[in-house]
Design a protein around this motif. Structure first.
Motif, PDB file in Angstrom:
ATOM      1  N   ARG A 136     -13.464  -5.448   1.884  1.00  0.00           N
ATOM      2  CA  ARG A 136     -13.744  -6.826   2.249  1.00  0.00           C
ATOM      3  C   ARG A 136     -14.298  -6.886   3.671  1.00  0.00           C
ATOM      4  NH1 ARG A 136      -9.991 -11.664   0.785  1.00  0.00           N
ATOM      5  NH2 ARG A 136     -11.200 -13.350   1.693  1.00  0.00           N
ATOM      6  N   LEU A 164      -5.539  -6.314  -4.142  1.00  0.00           N
ATOM      7  CA  LEU A 164      -4.209  -5.754  -4.381  1.00  0.00           C
ATOM      8  C   LEU A 164      -4.189  -4.892  -5.630  1.00  0.00           C
ATOM      9  CD1 LEU A 164      -1.896  -8.820  -3.650  1.00  0.00           C
ATOM     10  CD2 LEU A 164      -2.263  -6.829  -2.211  1.00  0.00           C
ATOM     11  N   LYS A 169       3.030  -4.632  -9.213  1.00  0.00           N
ATOM     12  CA  LYS A 169       2.299  -4.587  -7.946  1.00  0.00           C
ATOM     13  C   LYS A 169       2.297  -5.969  -7.289  1.00  0.00           C
ATOM     14  CE  LYS A 169      -0.517  -3.155  -4.751  1.00  0.00           C
ATOM     15  NZ  LYS A 169      -0.283  -2.087  -3.824  1.00  0.00           N
ATOM     16  N   ARG A 207       5.667  -7.048  -5.910  1.00  0.00           N
ATOM     17  CA  ARG A 207       6.015  -6.400  -4.650  1.00  0.00           C
ATOM     18  C   ARG A 207       5.168  -6.911  -3.498  1.00  0.00           C
ATOM     19  NH1 ARG A 207       6.553  -0.025  -6.424  1.00  0.00           N
ATOM     20  NH2 ARG A 207       8.374  -0.286  -7.750  1.00  0.00           N
ATOM     21  N   SER A 208       3.951  -7.410  -3.803  1.00  0.00           N
ATOM     22  CA  SER A 208       3.002  -7.703  -2.731  1.00  0.00           C
ATOM     23  C   SER A 208       2.849  -9.183  -2.425  1.00  0.00           C
ATOM     24  CB  SER A 208       1.615  -7.163  -3.084  1.00  0.00           C
ATOM     25  OG  SER A 208       1.709  -5.870  -3.560  1.00  0.00           O
ATOM     26  N   LEU A 250       9.854   3.273 -14.952  1.00  0.00           N
ATOM     27  CA  LEU A 250       9.624   2.985 -13.537  1.00  0.00           C
ATOM     28  C   LEU A 250       8.830   4.105 -12.882  1.00  0.00           C
ATOM     29  CD1 LEU A 250      10.174   1.117 -11.167  1.00  0.00           C
ATOM     30  CD2 LEU A 250      12.303   2.330 -10.765  1.00  0.00           C
ATOM     31  N   GLU A 251       9.124   5.331 -13.324  1.00  0.00           N
ATOM     32  CA  GLU A 251       8.419   6.476 -12.761  1.00  0.00           C
ATOM     33  C   GLU A 251       6.917   6.373 -13.011  1.00  0.00           C
ATOM     34  OE1 GLU A 251      10.077  10.197 -13.926  1.00  0.00           O
ATOM     35  OE2 GLU A 251       8.337  11.314 -13.231  1.00  0.00           O
ATOM     36  N   ASN A 255       5.443   3.598 -10.929  1.00  0.00           N
ATOM     37  CA  ASN A 255       5.301   4.005  -9.529  1.00  0.00           C
ATOM     38  C   ASN A 255       4.120   4.944  -9.326  1.00  0.00           C
ATOM     39  OD1 ASN A 255       7.224   2.572  -8.186  1.00  0.00           O
ATOM     40  ND2 ASN A 255       8.854   4.035  -8.630  1.00  0.00           N
ATOM     41  N   GLN A 256       3.911   5.810 -10.320  1.00  0.00           N
ATOM     42  CA  GLN A 256       2.764   6.719 -10.199  1.00  0.00           C
ATOM     43  C   GLN A 256       1.458   5.955 -10.205  1.00  0.00           C
ATOM     44  OE1 GLN A 256       3.622   9.457 -13.294  1.00  0.00           O
ATOM     45  NE2 GLN A 256       4.819  10.783 -11.941  1.00  0.00           N
ATOM     46  N   LEU A 296       1.102   3.063  -9.072  1.00  0.00           N
ATOM     47  CA  LEU A 296       1.001   2.281  -7.841  1.00  0.00           C
ATOM     48  C   LEU A 296       0.898   3.148  -6.588  1.00  0.00           C
ATOM     49  CD1 LEU A 296       3.498  -0.628  -8.512  1.00  0.00           C
ATOM     50  CD2 LEU A 296       1.101  -0.435  -9.083  1.00  0.00           C
ATOM     51  N   SER A 297       1.083   4.482  -6.726  1.00  0.00           N
ATOM     52  CA  SER A 297       0.958   5.333  -5.538  1.00  0.00           C
ATOM     53  C   SER A 297      -0.497   5.413  -5.138  1.00  0.00           C
ATOM     54  CB  SER A 297       1.448   6.751  -5.844  1.00  0.00           C
ATOM     55  OG  SER A 297       2.734   6.692  -6.358  1.00  0.00           O
ATOM     56  N   THR A 298      -0.731   5.387  -3.849  1.00  0.00           N
ATOM     57  CA  THR A 298      -2.125   5.528  -3.414  1.00  0.00           C
ATOM     58  C   THR A 298      -2.503   6.976  -3.506  1.00  0.00           C
ATOM     59  OG1 THR A 298      -1.083   5.243  -1.295  1.00  0.00           O
ATOM     60  CG2 THR A 298      -2.645   3.554  -1.975  1.00  0.00           C
ATOM     61  N   ILE A 343      -3.453   9.371  -0.085  1.00  0.00           N
ATOM     62  CA  ILE A 343      -2.532   9.938   0.904  1.00  0.00           C
ATOM     63  C   ILE A 343      -1.966  11.277   0.427  1.00  0.00           C
ATOM     64  CG2 ILE A 343      -0.332   9.572   2.081  1.00  0.00           C
ATOM     65  CD1 ILE A 343      -0.990   6.652   2.199  1.00  0.00           C
ATOM     66  N   TYR A 403       7.548   7.603   5.969  1.00  0.00           N
ATOM     67  CA  TYR A 403       7.254   9.020   5.746  1.00  0.00           C
ATOM     68  C   TYR A 403       8.236   9.928   6.471  1.00  0.00           C
ATOM     69  CZ  TYR A 403       2.964   7.664   3.502  1.00  0.00           C
ATOM     70  OH  TYR A 403       2.058   7.140   2.627  1.00  0.00           O
ATOM     71  N   LEU A 434       4.669 -11.066   4.011  1.00  0.00           N
ATOM     72  CA  LEU A 434       3.785 -11.166   2.837  1.00  0.00           C
ATOM     73  C   LEU A 434       3.178 -12.563   2.757  1.00  0.00           C
ATOM     74  CD1 LEU A 434       5.739  -9.404  -0.039  1.00  0.00           C
ATOM     75  CD2 LEU A 434       3.811  -8.534   1.260  1.00  0.00           C
ATOM     76  N   VAL A 444       1.633  -5.695   2.886  1.00  0.00           N
ATOM     77  CA  VAL A 444       1.589  -5.218   1.502  1.00  0.00           C
ATOM     78  C   VAL A 444       1.661  -3.700   1.481  1.00  0.00           C
ATOM     79  CG1 VAL A 444       0.052  -4.928  -0.462  1.00  0.00           C
ATOM     80  CG2 VAL A 444       0.378  -7.190   0.532  1.00  0.00           C
ATOM     81  N   ARG A 476       5.139  -2.466   2.545  1.00  0.00           N
ATOM     82  CA  ARG A 476       6.169  -2.745   1.543  1.00  0.00           C
ATOM     83  C   ARG A 476       5.995  -1.813   0.336  1.00  0.00           C
ATOM     84  NH1 ARG A 476       8.111  -7.437  -1.887  1.00  0.00           N
ATOM     85  NH2 ARG A 476      10.273  -7.692  -1.244  1.00  0.00           N
ATOM     86  N   PHE A 527       8.829   0.645  -1.123  1.00  0.00           N
ATOM     87  CA  PHE A 527       9.280   0.548  -2.512  1.00  0.00           C
ATOM     88  C   PHE A 527       9.278   1.912  -3.179  1.00  0.00           C
ATOM     89  CE2 PHE A 527       9.054  -4.124  -3.135  1.00  0.00           C
ATOM     90  CZ  PHE A 527      10.172  -4.250  -3.943  1.00  0.00           C
ATOM     91  N   LEU A 528       8.252   2.712  -2.871  1.00  0.00           N
ATOM     92  CA  LEU A 528       8.147   4.026  -3.511  1.00  0.00           C
ATOM     93  C   LEU A 528       9.227   4.983  -3.018  1.00  0.00           C
ATOM     94  CD1 LEU A 528       4.296   4.552  -3.536  1.00  0.00           C
ATOM     95  CD2 LEU A 528       5.790   3.924  -5.419  1.00  0.00           C
ATOM     96  N   PRO A 571      12.133   6.635  -8.667  1.00  0.00           N
ATOM     97  CA  PRO A 571      11.567   7.679  -9.551  1.00  0.00           C
ATOM     98  C   PRO A 571      10.043   7.575  -9.601  1.00  0.00           C
ATOM     99  CG  PRO A 571      12.787   6.036 -10.801  1.00  0.00           C
ATOM    100  CD  PRO A 571      13.098   5.796  -9.375  1.00  0.00           C
ATOM    101  N   GLY A 572       9.365   8.705  -9.494  1.00  0.00           N
ATOM    102  CA  GLY A 572       7.905   8.692  -9.520  1.00  0.00           C
ATOM    103  C   GLY A 572       7.325   8.363  -8.176  1.00  0.00           C
ATOM    104  N   GLY A 573       8.172   7.896  -7.245  1.00  0.00           N
ATOM    105  CA  GLY A 573       7.678   7.596  -5.906  1.00  0.00           C
ATOM    106  C   GLY A 573       7.820   8.821  -5.030  1.00  0.00           C
TER     107      GLY A 573
END
Lengths: 159, 1005
Positions: A21, A44, A101, A104-105, A147-148, A151-152, A154-156, A159, B957, B978, B990, B993, B997-998, B1002-1004
């Protein structure tokens, strides 16, 4: 994004990612109130990973900015997402990822509505119903393996 | 004696019949100790050597060979001769005897006293009686070592053997399969070639037996004890194959065959698969480089042999494979094919002729047939790469351009693309135009003229910034090559355009005015872009000066913005023009006097103040003029710069206006003296003086420097106008920084310090700020050059942190100035004396003082110290910050809890890099850190909120077990931002957060 140059690379058609943006002067002004707009919501969710491909939902054109509707004053968000194929078994999971997502955001004043773009999925109604049901979403997130996966998504990746 | 022979006999007996291997050692020891001679040993062996059993004979010879291994050094020449004769004879014996015989011979070749001729005879018999490749691995190695040994010591004799030696070697290595032996064999072959053995008619044979291993295909077994790598083999073989020009005639066809067969057999698969499918750029570029090398190699062979066959056949292959991709409708494989062709194209002129002749017409035709802009752009980019690749290979020869035949159609395509209404197409077209123009002797004058017309049109009408940038760049390239045309065509047009008044002035439509402003802006930057050649500068700068003059007189109205842009353009020209006498004169004799004159006129007019003021009285304009002057003085023609500086000095000190144009100034102006009624319009012109005298190279002396310095000191301590006293202080500091070391400098500094301190210490003084400004700048000047007197100033500076009279935080902010780079004076571009790592030095010398001062200070003064600290730490290089921070951590945490937002911001920016790799101290203070950061989320300043959010994000981290206890609290606290009213804050919230959350999920993470 809409004019996306198509690189037909094996199966899924990949769409170009939109650029970041552009920052405006008013965004840097302390006194101006920036409303939450469509593009902000789209930003988002566009980077959410697809559960199957190493690609983002934006690159697969599952989410598009035109299918994001937000009303900041009334605190509502409506998202329509388009599964890549009508029988996509991942549709519920993708919907759940988008929903989580946003949960949470976004501030909790928002009512979040995530559903499938009408006419793009075989079991559209069932999926929509699941996603709209707060209890079921909450229950799904109690499930560690589900959830796992979320979360995967949603992981960036960078990084 | 008799005892000795019995000893030898018993040893022989035990070794041969008793099969006790250790006895060989004993026998060798016996010979060494002189208990018996080698010949006595041979006598003792007599019966074993004549035994009818071949195994017994072999055993006997083995004993002898083992003994020789130990004591070949002690043999006399006579003994060697006898032994060689014996061994040569044994070669004819049963095959089981051969291994020990070879071993013995190998040991003998190590002898330094080989009798003349024996090496040759030894080799003859080996080559004659033995078929090397039917031997076992270690025996073959034995033969190769023999050869290597003899080649070391008996080179002349071997050369006498002529080509027979080569033949013998070729025969013995033919079919060798073991990598260890191959390494030896390659070494021999390399020696043969490098030491000039006569290869004779066996050149091709030698090449055959070695080249059959090319390309090396060897992967060592998983647990290879010998540690031979493919790399070693490749290197060794390459040394052989490339060792002599005699191999070239065989080698080139081989290489071509290997490459060609790939291209042929796999039809785009191998070599091109490499290019097409691979995701690795390294493989791709290696492949392309190989293609280039190959093509250039072929082209060279064409030059010598006068037959074009190999080159054109090779290129034909590539062309047939690639060309049709250039014409396919979806243009999918255009880039890979184009890259291949360009790689071949860049190899040589002949190759580029062949390829362009084949490709260009179809590319150009394609362009004309396509309607879609994106396709056209792709094609145009391909064309541009072709031109570029040809440029690479055309450097030396003055041939006519490869593209001469396509000049007309290329120009047509470029011009049509420039007229297209698509910005990316236009941008590509400008770069094609640049490449075409750089082809020597390709474009005609009329083409350039037409091109300039197109460019001018785009400059005037095109709104897109990227396009105008590309156009200006292209115009700059054309101006380098065709200055005369740019002068006659482009500059007058741009000038005219800037002077046209916007239409419908009375209606004053905002958008119209806006677009007119934009046109002027583009014209100004285009003028700067084309001015690289001094001859162009001669023409373009008068236009810019004219703009300034008309803006001043009001003949044509120019906004302040436009005037500033004009100064920027002049500055850019000063930065990029070639430093020639002509350019130097232009700047020092024309532009700078004009600028000074205009500024002076505007200032004098401002005194009278009637009618609309000239835009040149604005401080932004004045500040924009300074870099024009300082860049010319620092960069162009030191002698002329010195002249400019002395003129400026005499103008400011003595009111000498003789060098200024439009000379209608009052005489005896005293620009540096206190003005009547403390008017500042003249006094602030001192910034222009600063521009000239502070940027001179250190070799150029400033005239009347002492008088100048005291005038500047006086001005900076008395004047009430901020720009004036600051500029005077900077100018003073700039001169002090360059003044040579010595008593006069020291006394000057002491005088100044005394004055400044007395002003600062007197509570009634009205010039506290002025004195402080001077002090800071002088400190900076001294800090940069590591002057010893700097410490007195630092002490004063620290004491000022407690001073209330100076206004809150002024002293602390001074530290920021001290540590940061200044843009207009005291930097390396101005030739200032800047030592390396002055910041670290300052920090390490003063951090203790700072911490002490903080601890001793009363509560209400502590923020000053914190601010000073965070200002200093913030400017340190990151590496230093990371190592120094732990010691200062408690202070920094303290800083985060104060009320001052600036302190928060600087402290957070110090903290953030440390959080990436947190030291143990930080983890111990985690609780305090989290509390402070979360508290800052409510800060009224958005930048503080953003910075603290990104720190919180970095905290996630940290080692999981340390931060997990904070998860719930942080997530709750992050819910609030937020809904921040600023989007940038929300974005950061965002991200933070999501990370938290991660954490531990699990998975985070």
């Amino acid at each position: 994004m809409s004019e996306g140059t198509r690189l037909e690379n094996a199966n899924p058609v990949i769409f170009q990612r939109s650029g970041d943006r552009v920052q405006t002067a008013s965004e840097e002004d302390e006194d101006v109130h920036d409303p939450i707009d469509d593009r902000e919501i789209f930003d988002l969710i566009r980077s959410i990973n697809d559960p199957e491909h190493p690609l983002s939902l934006e690159e697969l054109n599952v989410v598009e900015q035109v299918r994001v509707k937000v009303n900041d004053a009334e605190s509502t968000v409506g998202i329509e997402f388009t599964p890549t194929i009508p029988h996509c078994s991942m549709a519920t999971l993708i919907g759940l990822s988008i929903k989580v997502k946003l949960l949470r955001s976004l501030p909790d004043r928002f009512k979040i509505d995530v559903c499938i773009t009408p006419g793009t999925h075989a079991s559209e109604e069932a999926v929509n119903k699941q996603l709209a049901d707060k209890e079921r979403v909450a229950a799904a997130l109690e499930n560690a393996s589900l959830l796992e996966v979320v979360n995967q998504c949603l992981s960036t990746r960078s990084i | 004696m008799a005892a000795d022979s019995t000893l030898a006999l018993s040893l022989v007996e035990e070794f041969v019949s008793g099969l006790q291997d250790s006895k060989a050692k004993d026998a060798a020891k016996g010979v060494k100790d002189g208990k018996f001679t080698v010949l006595q040993l041979v006598e003792a062996l007599g019966s074993s050597l004549t035994s009818s059993q071949p195994h017994t004979r072999a055993r006997g010879v083995l004993l002898l060979s083992e003994v020789l291994q130990e004591c070949y050094r002690d043999l006399t020449e006579r003994e060697v001769e006898v032994l060689i004769a014996f061994y040569e004879n044994r070669l004819k014996d049963h095959y089981v005897v051969t291994p020990p015989v070879l071993k013995g011979l190998k040991e003998l070749t190590k002898c330094t006293n080989l009798p003349p001729g024996s090496a040759v005879s030894m080799l003859r018999s080996v080559f004659q009686d033995i078929h090397v490749q039917s031997l076992m691995l270690s025996e073959r190695a034995c033969v190769y070592s023999m050869l290597i040994n003899i080649m070391e010591t008996r080179e002349a004799e071997l050369k006498g053997l002529g080509a027979d030696f080569v033949f013998g070697f070729v025969q013995s290595m033919d079919g060798e399969r073991d990598p260890r032996n191959l390494l030896l064999a390659f070494q021999i072959a390399k020696n043969l070639i490098h030491r000039g053995y006569e290869l004779g008619k066996f050149t091709e044979e030698l090449f055959e037996v070695t080249s059959c291993y090319f390309p090396i295909d060897f992967s060592p077994p998983p647990n290879d004890p010998h540690g031979i790598t493919r790399e070693e083999l490749v290197q060794a073989l390459r040394a052989v194959l490339t060792g002599t020009p005699n191999f070239a005639e065989f080698l080139l066809p081989l290489l071509i065959e290997k490459l060609d067969s790939d291209v042929q057999s796999a039809k785009l698969d191998s070599l091109q698969t490499l290019v097409f499918q691979t995701s690795s750029e390294r493989i791709e570029s290696a492949g392309l480089a190989a293609l280039t090398a190959l093509t250039s190699c072929l082209s060279r062979s064409v030059l010598s042999s006068d037959s074009e066959d190999s080159l054109s056949t090779f290129l034909d292959f590539i062309l047939t494979d690639c060309k049709h991709h250039l014409c396919e409708p979806d243009l999918k494989l255009v880039w890979p094919s184009a890259k291949l062709l360009q790689a071949a194209c860049s190899a040589s002129t002949s190759a580029s002729h062949i390829i362009t002749a084949a490709v260009m017409p179809s590319l150009l035709e394609q362009y004309n047939n396509r309607a879609q802009c994106s396709h056209r752009r792709t094609l145009l980019e391909v064309v541009q790469r072709f031109i570029h690749s040809v440029k690479n290979c055309q450097s030396s020869d003055n041939d006519e351009s490869v593209f001469l035949a396509f000049r007309e159609s290329l120009c047509g395509v470029v011009f049509s693309a420039l007229s297209e209404n698509n910005s990316s197409l236009q941008i590509t077209a400008t770069s094609v135009l640049t490449s075409l123009a750089q082809q020597a002797g390709l474009l005609l004058e009329s083409d350039i003229e037409l091109a300039l017309d197109h460019l001018t049109r785009l400059l005037l009408i095109e709104e897109d910034d990227r396009v105008s940038l590309a156009v200006a760049e292209c115009a700059g390239a054309l101006a380098q090559l065709h200055p005369a045309l740019v002068i006659s065509k482009l500059i007058p047009r741009l000038k005219n355009e800037m002077y046209t008044e916007p239409m419908n002035q009375d209606q004053g439509e905002a958008s119209e005015l806006h677009s007119h402003h934009a046109v002027r802006q583009r014209c100004l930057s285009a003028l700067a872009a084309v001015s690289i050649q001094p001859s162009v500068v001669q023409e373009s700068t008068p236009v810019l000066l004219e703009v300034l003059r008309s803006a001043h007189t009001g003949d044509v109205s120019f906004s302040v913005d436009e005037v500033v842009l004009t100064c920027r353009s002049l500055q850019r020209i000063a930065e990029q023009v070639q430093d020639t006498e002509e350019a130097g004169r232009c700047f020092h004799n024309i532009i700078i006097p004009h600028l000074l004159s205009l500024a002076l006129q505007a200032a004098l007019q401002g005194e009278g103040s009637s009618g609309t003021p000239s835009p040149l009285v604005e401080e932004v304009v004045l500040s924009a003029m300074v870099p024009v002057i300082s860049t010319s003085c620092s960069r162009l023609q030191p002698t002329l710069a010195g002249q400019t500086a002395s003129r400026a000095v005499s103008l400011f000190l003595d009111g000498d206006v003789s060098f200024l144009p439009d000379n209608s100034f009052p005489s005896h102006m005293q620009l540096l003296k206190k003005q009547e009624g403390d008017s500042w319009s003249l006094s602030r012109l001192v910034c222009l003086l600063m521009g000239s005298v502070c940027s001179l190279p250190r070799s150029v002396e400033v005239p009347q420097i002492d008088k100048l310095l005291s005038a500047l000191e006086e001005m900076s301590c008395t004047c009430s106008h901020p720009l004036s006293y600051t500029s005077a202080a900077k100018c003073f500091a700039g001169l002090v920084n360059k003044k040579p070391q010595g008593d006069s400098l020291d006394s000057l500094i002491q005088r100044t310090v005394k004055r400044v301190c007395s002003e600062l210490d007197s509570p009634s003084s009205s010039v506290h700020t002025q004195a402080f400004t001077l002090m800071i700048w002088v400190s900076k000047a001294l800090l940069l050059r590591y002057h010893p007197l700097f410490t007195t100033l630092t002490d004063k500076l620290f004491s000022l942190l407690d001073d209330a009279g100076l206004g809150p935080m002024a002293a602390a902010d001074g530290f920021s100035l001290l540590m940061s780079d200044s843009t207009d004076v005291l930097n390396r571009a101005c030739h200032a004396d800047v030592r390396i790592m002055y910041r670290q030095r300052f920090f390490s010398e003063n951090k203790a003082k700072l911490v002490q001062g903080f601890n001793a200070a009363p509560q209400e003064k502590k923020p000053n110290y914190l601010k000073a600290l965070s200002n200093i730490v913030n400017k340190l290089p990151k590496q230093v910050q990371v190592t120094e921070l732990p010691a200062l951590l408690s202070l920094l945490l303290e800083a985060l809890s104060g009320p001052d937002q600036d302190i928060h911001l600087t402290t957070l920016s110090c903290l953030e890099p440390v959080l990436v790799n947190p030291p143990q101290v930080l983890i111990q203070q985690l609780e305090a850190l989290v509390n402070r950061l979360l508290a800052l989320l409510c800060s009224p300043a958005m930048s503080v909120r953003i910075a603290s959010l990104s720190c919180i994000s970095a905290l996630s981290y940290f080692p999981v077990h340390e931060v997990l206890p904070f998860r719930a609290r942080v997530l709750r606290a992050l819910a609030k931002p937020l809904d921040d009213k600023k989007r940038l804050v929300r974005r950061e919230a965002v991200q933070a957060r999501a990370q938290w959350f991660l954490l531990g999920s699990p998975g985070g993470r």
